[in-house]
Design an enzyme around this catalytic site. Structure first.
Site, mmCIF file in Angstrom:
data_model
loop_
_atom_site.group_PDB
_atom_site.id
_atom_site.type_symbol
_atom_site.label_atom_id
_atom_site.label_comp_id
_atom_site.label_asym_id
_atom_site.label_seq_id
_atom_site.Cartn_x
_atom_site.Cartn_y
_atom_site.Cartn_z
ATOM 1 N N PRO A 61 -19.051 -2.968 5.845
ATOM 2 C CA PRO A 61 -19.415 -4.051 6.780
ATOM 3 C C PRO A 61 -19.252 -3.210 8.290
ATOM 4 O O PRO A 61 -18.252 -2.174 8.332
ATOM 5 C CB PRO A 61 -18.562 -5.252 6.652
ATOM 6 C CG PRO A 61 -17.175 -4.638 6.030
ATOM 7 C CD PRO A 61 -17.548 -3.408 5.108
ATOM 8 N N THR A 95 -5.735 -3.158 4.096
ATOM 9 C CA THR A 95 -5.859 -2.211 4.864
ATOM 10 C C THR A 95 -4.814 -2.110 5.860
ATOM 11 O O THR A 95 -4.692 -3.306 6.261
ATOM 12 C CB THR A 95 -7.301 -1.688 5.253
ATOM 13 O OG1 THR A 95 -7.255 -0.605 5.776
ATOM 14 C CG2 THR A 95 -7.606 -2.950 6.371
ATOM 15 N N VAL A 140 -9.192 -5.108 -0.805
ATOM 16 C CA VAL A 140 -9.258 -5.418 0.613
ATOM 17 C C VAL A 140 -8.241 -4.947 1.496
ATOM 18 O O VAL A 140 -8.611 -4.788 2.839
ATOM 19 C CB VAL A 140 -9.602 -7.077 0.719
ATOM 20 C CG1 VAL A 140 -9.914 -7.632 2.298
ATOM 21 C CG2 VAL A 140 -10.756 -7.509 -0.254
ATOM 22 N N TYR A 173 -8.305 4.169 12.904
ATOM 23 C CA TYR A 173 -9.001 3.531 12.019
ATOM 24 C C TYR A 173 -10.114 4.107 11.504
ATOM 25 O O TYR A 173 -10.290 4.050 10.161
ATOM 26 C CB TYR A 173 -9.425 2.140 12.592
ATOM 27 C CG TYR A 173 -9.934 1.264 11.877
ATOM 28 C CD1 TYR A 173 -9.227 0.410 10.866
ATOM 29 C CD2 TYR A 173 -11.277 0.837 11.708
ATOM 30 C CE1 TYR A 173 -9.563 -0.487 10.051
ATOM 31 C CE2 TYR A 173 -12.010 0.055 10.954
ATOM 32 C CZ TYR A 173 -11.122 -0.850 10.068
ATOM 33 O OH TYR A 173 -11.708 -1.575 9.192
ATOM 34 N N SER A 183 -10.596 -8.391 14.709
ATOM 35 C CA SER A 183 -11.722 -8.496 15.408
ATOM 36 C C SER A 183 -11.728 -9.962 16.148
ATOM 37 O O SER A 183 -12.237 -10.060 17.179
ATOM 38 C CB SER A 183 -13.098 -8.337 14.672
ATOM 39 O OG SER A 183 -13.015 -9.369 13.607
ATOM 40 N N LYS A 227 -10.280 4.732 7.312
ATOM 41 C CA LYS A 227 -11.435 4.424 6.305
ATOM 42 C C LYS A 227 -12.232 5.345 5.647
ATOM 43 O O LYS A 227 -12.310 5.181 4.258
ATOM 44 C CB LYS A 227 -12.342 3.162 7.145
ATOM 45 C CG LYS A 227 -11.542 2.182 7.638
ATOM 46 C CD LYS A 227 -10.741 1.317 6.527
ATOM 47 C CE LYS A 227 -11.534 0.399 5.771
ATOM 48 N NZ LYS A 227 -10.886 -0.665 5.085
ATOM 49 N N LEU A 287 0.924 -1.198 -0.021
ATOM 50 C CA LEU A 287 0.031 -0.056 0.086
ATOM 51 C C LEU A 287 0.945 1.421 0.004
ATOM 52 O O LEU A 287 0.206 2.401 -0.475
ATOM 53 C CB LEU A 287 -1.051 0.039 1.195
ATOM 54 C CG LEU A 287 -1.888 -1.052 1.302
ATOM 55 C CD1 LEU A 287 -2.709 -1.148 2.642
ATOM 56 C CD2 LEU A 287 -2.851 -1.148 0.306
#
Length: 327
Positions: free
Chosen positions: A191, A93, A91, A162, A206, A166, A72
């Site tokens: 999501p 990140t 996807v 975070y 998570s 995003k 990235l």
């Protein structure tokens, strides 16, 4: 609802960035099982073995899997990664806890733009972006009722790194496709808190919450209310978003049906699934106000059919136990 699924679903080349992660590994497995030829970007070749092991756990044949190296933080490698691809699933990140928010915001934003620039130059048809509810509902409002029309304001006082990252990354992506007439179509999936079985052999993001609760090591939880969604359902939404014509230029909130949950309620479900007598207490603070997040658009346009929360949590605990990550 119209779809070009039959027209395009013929072993085309599809790119998944961050395909070795929690969501990325499930998405890669789904694509391979659907007959797509999948290319995955990794930051290091050392991660390939772990990815192939994860795919084997999902029962996916990795014979059509290609690996490309890209980060990235650099434009290097992205042209080769997207070459010949019809669809890109972005996807990847950054998942770190920085002292300076820029350590997350900059690579998240720049990474999305590296992918989109390369995709535009290669003639990629569509990019499906994994954004987050964090880019939708982290700015306070009098009634916490959220749809895809809502946006988190990155200037919100006290906003953690975070959700800031995003939000900035998703905004940059939409600005890019609006700037260029020949840019790929963009779809954003947003999501809520993702749980569900793990394919990777370590508890990431998570999953660390479930690991801590199931083991009894996490005994204090914040007073907070949130939505929850199964990682497999997010992967399915990514697959659906490749070809539904109406999805171009749209955002989709993804979460399970039913009321939002508190950490205490999640803890109770984890403890039941883990057959443990562990308990938690809530940290001091105000009681969270009611929270409503709408998933109607995803249901109507992506045929999104989320699993019940209890099933997701029980199968998360079972998978962590099977991987030896909890006792």
């Amino acid at each position: 609802m119209t779809t070009q699924h039959d027209e395009f679903h013929t072993g085309r080349r599809v790119l998944v960035t961050g395909g070795n992660g929690y969501l990325g590994s499930w998405l890669t497995a789904r694509l391979l099982q659907s007959g797509e030829r999948v290319r995955v970007t990794l930051r290091s070749p050392d991660r390939e073995a772990g990815l192939r092991s994860a795919l084997a756990r999902a029962g996916a044949d990795d014979g059509d899997l290609e690996i490309a190296l890209a980060s990235l933080t650099s434009a290097d490698g992205w042209a080769a990664a997207v070459a010949g691809c019809d669809v890109v699933h972005h996807v990847a990140t950054p998942m770190i806890q920085p002292t300076d928010p820029a350590e997350v915001v900059v690579p998240a934003r720049d990474g999305a733009l590296h992918v989109l620039r390369a995709a535009r130059e290669a003639g990629v048809r569509r990019v499906v972006l994994t954004s987050s509810f964090a880019a939708v509902g982290y700015t306070p409002k009098p009634v916490r009722d959220y749809t895809e029309d809502d946006w988190t304001d990155p200037e919100t006082p006290g906003l953690p790194a975070y959700p800031m990252a995003k939000t900035v990354a998703e905004r940059a992506a939409w600005d890019f496709v609006e700037q260029y007439a020949d840019a790929p179509e963009l779809v954003s999936l947003n999501p809520t808190f993702i749980l569900g079985p793990a394919l990777t052999a370590e508890a990431r993001s998570s999953l660390q919450l479930v690991q801590g609760l199931a083991s009894g090591h996490l005994t204090t939880v914040p007073k907070q209310r949130f939505g929850l969604v199964d990682v497999r359902d997010v992967a399915a939404a990514h697959v659906a978003a490749m070809d539904v014509s109406e999805a171009a230029g749209r955002r989709y909130l993804l979460l399970a049906d039913g009321p939002s949950l508190t950490y205490r309620e999640v803890a109770r479900l984890v403890h039941e699934a883990a057959s443990t007598s562990a308990t938690v207490t809530e940290a001091p603070g105000e009681e969270p106000t009611a929270l409503t997040i709408h998933n109607d658009r995803a249901k109507a346009e992506l045929a999104f059919r989320p699993r019940p929360v209890g099933e997701t949590i029980a199968e998360t605990v079972a998978s962590l136990r099977e991987l030896g990550l909890i006792g």
